[in-house]
Each structure stands twice: as structure tokens, then as C-alpha cells.
Design a protein around this motif. Structure first.
Motif, PDB file in Angstrom:
ATOM      1  N   GLN A   1      43.548  27.132  29.679  1.00  7.67           N
ATOM      2  CA  GLN A   1      42.100  26.996  29.799  1.00  7.67           C
ATOM      3  C   GLN A   1      41.845  25.508  29.992  1.00  7.67           C
ATOM      4  O   GLN A   1      42.124  24.705  29.114  1.00  7.67           O
ATOM      5  N   ASN A   2      41.350  25.169  31.182  1.00  8.09           N
ATOM      6  CA  ASN A   2      41.224  23.778  31.589  1.00  8.09           C
ATOM      7  C   ASN A   2      39.769  23.417  31.860  1.00  8.09           C
ATOM      8  O   ASN A   2      38.977  24.263  32.282  1.00  8.09           O
ATOM      9  N   ILE A   3      39.449  22.144  31.674  1.00  8.06           N
ATOM     10  CA  ILE A   3      38.079  21.654  31.851  1.00  8.06           C
ATOM     11  C   ILE A   3      38.113  20.366  32.655  1.00  8.06           C
ATOM     12  O   ILE A   3      38.984  19.512  32.442  1.00  8.06           O
ATOM     13  N   GLN A   4      37.162  20.247  33.554  1.00  9.34           N
ATOM     14  CA  GLN A   4      36.939  18.969  34.235  1.00  9.34           C
ATOM     15  C   GLN A   4      35.460  18.648  34.075  1.00  9.34           C
ATOM     16  O   GLN A   4      34.602  19.343  34.603  1.00  9.34           O
ATOM     17  N   TYR A   5      35.170  17.609  33.302  1.00  4.49           N
ATOM     18  CA  TYR A   5      33.780  17.233  33.069  1.00  4.49           C
ATOM     19  C   TYR A   5      33.196  16.609  34.326  1.00  4.49           C
ATOM     20  O   TYR A   5      33.812  15.736  34.940  1.00  4.49           O
ATOM     21  N   LEU A   6      32.013  17.053  34.698  1.00  7.16           N
ATOM     22  CA  LEU A   6      31.373  16.550  35.912  1.00  7.16           C
ATOM     23  C   LEU A   6      30.716  15.188  35.722  1.00  7.16           C
ATOM     24  O   LEU A   6      30.406  14.517  36.694  1.00  7.16           O
ATOM     25  N   ASP A   7      30.511  14.779  34.472  1.00  5.88           N
ATOM     26  CA  ASP A   7      29.904  13.473  34.206  1.00  5.88           C
ATOM     27  C   ASP A   7      30.965  12.419  33.881  1.00  5.88           C
ATOM     28  O   ASP A   7      30.693  11.407  33.266  1.00  5.88           O
ATOM     29  N   ASP A   8      32.201  12.664  34.307  1.00  3.39           N
ATOM     30  CA  ASP A   8      33.331  11.792  34.020  1.00  3.39           C
ATOM     31  C   ASP A   8      33.977  11.360  35.335  1.00  3.39           C
ATOM     32  O   ASP A   8      33.885  12.056  36.336  1.00  3.39           O
ATOM     33  N   ASP A   9      34.637  10.205  35.325  1.00  4.39           N
ATOM     34  CA  ASP A   9      35.310   9.714  36.526  1.00  4.39           C
ATOM     35  C   ASP A   9      36.691  10.331  36.737  1.00  4.39           C
ATOM     36  O   ASP A   9      37.298  10.138  37.783  1.00  4.39           O
TER      37      ASP A   9
ATOM     38  N   GLY B   1      46.196  26.350  25.652  1.00  3.43           N
ATOM     39  CA  GLY B   1      47.221  27.101  26.347  1.00  3.43           C
ATOM     40  C   GLY B   1      47.682  28.281  25.511  1.00  3.43           C
ATOM     41  O   GLY B   1      47.753  28.186  24.281  1.00  3.43           O
ATOM     42  N   ILE B   2      47.962  29.401  26.194  1.00  4.56           N
ATOM     43  CA  ILE B   2      48.457  30.604  25.523  1.00  4.56           C
ATOM     44  C   ILE B   2      49.664  31.114  26.299  1.00  4.56           C
ATOM     45  O   ILE B   2      49.567  31.404  27.486  1.00  4.56           O
ATOM     46  N   GLU B   3      50.793  31.212  25.617  1.00  3.21           N
ATOM     47  CA  GLU B   3      51.997  31.757  26.214  1.00  3.21           C
ATOM     48  C   GLU B   3      51.947  33.278  26.088  1.00  3.21           C
ATOM     49  O   GLU B   3      51.662  33.810  25.015  1.00  3.21           O
ATOM     50  N   MET B   4      52.201  33.976  27.198  1.00  9.25           N
ATOM     51  CA  MET B   4      52.156  35.440  27.204  1.00  9.25           C
ATOM     52  C   MET B   4      53.504  35.979  27.708  1.00  9.25           C
ATOM     53  O   MET B   4      53.714  36.121  28.901  1.00  9.25           O
ATOM     54  N   THR B   5      54.404  36.273  26.763  1.00  5.54           N
ATOM     55  CA  THR B   5      55.702  36.855  27.075  1.00  5.54           C
ATOM     56  C   THR B   5      55.611  38.342  26.771  1.00  5.54           C
ATOM     57  O   THR B   5      55.118  38.730  25.703  1.00  5.54           O
ATOM     58  N   PRO B   6      56.084  39.217  27.695  1.00  5.40           N
ATOM     59  CA  PRO B   6      55.967  40.666  27.439  1.00  5.40           C
ATOM     60  C   PRO B   6      56.710  41.080  26.186  1.00  5.40           C
ATOM     61  O   PRO B   6      57.809  40.592  25.902  1.00  5.40           O
ATOM     62  N   VAL B   7      56.093  41.984  25.451  1.00  6.19           N
ATOM     63  CA  VAL B   7      56.710  42.542  24.259  1.00  6.19           C
ATOM     64  C   VAL B   7      57.364  43.857  24.665  1.00  6.19           C
ATOM     65  O   VAL B   7      56.715  44.712  25.263  1.00  6.19           O
TER      66      VAL B   7
END
Length: 184
Positions: free
Chosen positions: A157-165, A174-180
Motif C-alpha cells: 500500500q503506497n502513497i505519493q503526496y501531491l503537496d510534496d516534491d 506491506g503484506i506478504e501473501m503466501t498460499p496456505v
């Protein structure tokens, strides 16, 4: 003078938004939700953490509706919070509506566009994070495993702030999803 600065900031924000979306869409193609939904069905396990935190074990369960227009991801976060998180994705025309619930706060909703590139899926949307305008990306990065074993996903899950340079996404979680493996 403040009106000119606000107008300039708005125009810069729109230009950044358009350049990020158009550069990503050149590299990736929009896809149907029906292609994405069944990819995340099943039982998954792994570690999860927000940026700067110690990872914790989680279990993720994915359900796709019969018509493949709705996906529910339940993230069981163990002892960290009293409830599981529910991520409810619904196809709405050419967009995806996400309703997020963590068992504590009010539901949050966000509209995304869905893209695919090299087997990875990316949901991109514009919203507000920490009271700041932001581009939000939910990236499902396909993970390969040894021969004859099903692969998993690295869900960031990523973010890029629009009021930032800074003109790149910052990792939020982050979530690791390995099959069970199913029980015999």
C-alpha cells in the motif's frame, strides 16, 4: 497574492497527478475486474508491517463473488487489534470501489482504476491521507516460487503526496501473501 499561489498549487497538483497517471498507464494496461478477482481467492499467510514497524504474522482470506464483480479480502491481524480488517472491492463500470473497515473506525471508501503489468495488478486512486491530498496505490506484485508450487503476492500500500516534491510512491504498508496448503 494568496489566490495566485493557491491556483498555482492546484495547477501543479493536477499536472503531477496527470503525469503520474499517464506515465503509469503507458507502461500498464487497464484490465477487467473479472480478471483480477479470482487471482486473490484462497487462504494466504505471511508477515505484514507499516513502514518502520516490526512485521507481524497475518492471515489473509480472499473471496470472489460468483459473478466476479466483488472481492473481499479479510486480513486477520492477530493481537495488534481486536478485529480483522475487511477490504471490499466492487466493480463499478470501469472503476473499482473499495470499502475498508477495521472494526474500530468508520468505513472508508476510495475509487480506483485497475491496471496490469507483467502479471502484477495495481489499483490507483486519488484521495486524502493524513489530511493531505495523495495518490494511493494498492500494488499486488506476483511472487514466483519453486516449480510445481503456487506463487503468492506481495501486497504493498503506497502513497505519493501531491503537496510534496517527492515524485515517487512511499511505502505505507506491506503484506506478504503466501498460499496456505489445504489441510488433508
Amino acid at each position: 497574492m494568496p489566490l495566485k499561489i493557491d491556483r498555482l498549487n492546484l495547477m501543479l497538483g493536477l499536472a503531477i497527478t496527470l503525469s503520474v497517471f499517464s506515465s503509469f498507464s503507458v507502461m500498464a494496461a487497464k484490465v477487467s475486474f473479472k480478471e483480477f478477482c479470482p487471482q486473490l481467492v484462497g487462504q494466504w499467510a505471511g508477515d505484514a508491517a507499516k513502514a518502520g514497524e516490526i512485521p507481524r504474522k497475518v492471515a489473509v482470506t480472499g473471496f470472489c463473488s460468483h459473478d466476479q464483480r466483488q472481492l473481499i479480502l479479510s486480513v486477520s491481524i492477530g493481537t495488534r487489534a481486536p478485529f480483522s480488517e475487511t477490504w471490499w472491492f466492487r466493480e463499478q463500470g470501469d472503476q473499482v470501489l473499495l470499502t475498508y473497515y477495521d472494526g474500530v473506525a468508520e468505513d472508508k471508501q476510495q475509487v480506483f482504476s485497475l491496471y496490469r503489468q507483467n502479471g502484477d495488478y495495481s489499483l490507483l486512486g486519488e484521495g486524502v491521507v493524513n489530511a493531505r491530498p495523495a495518490l494511493i496505490q494498492l500494488l499486488f506484485d506476483a511472487q514466483t516460487r519453486a516449480q510445481n508450487q503456487a506463487g503468492g503476492w506481495q501486497w504493498t500500500q503506497n502513497i505519493q503526496y501531491l503537496d510534496d516534491d517527492i515524485d515517487r510512491y512511499q511505502l505505507f504498508r506491506g503484506i506478504e501473501m503466501t498460499p496456505v496448503a489445504p489441510s488433508p
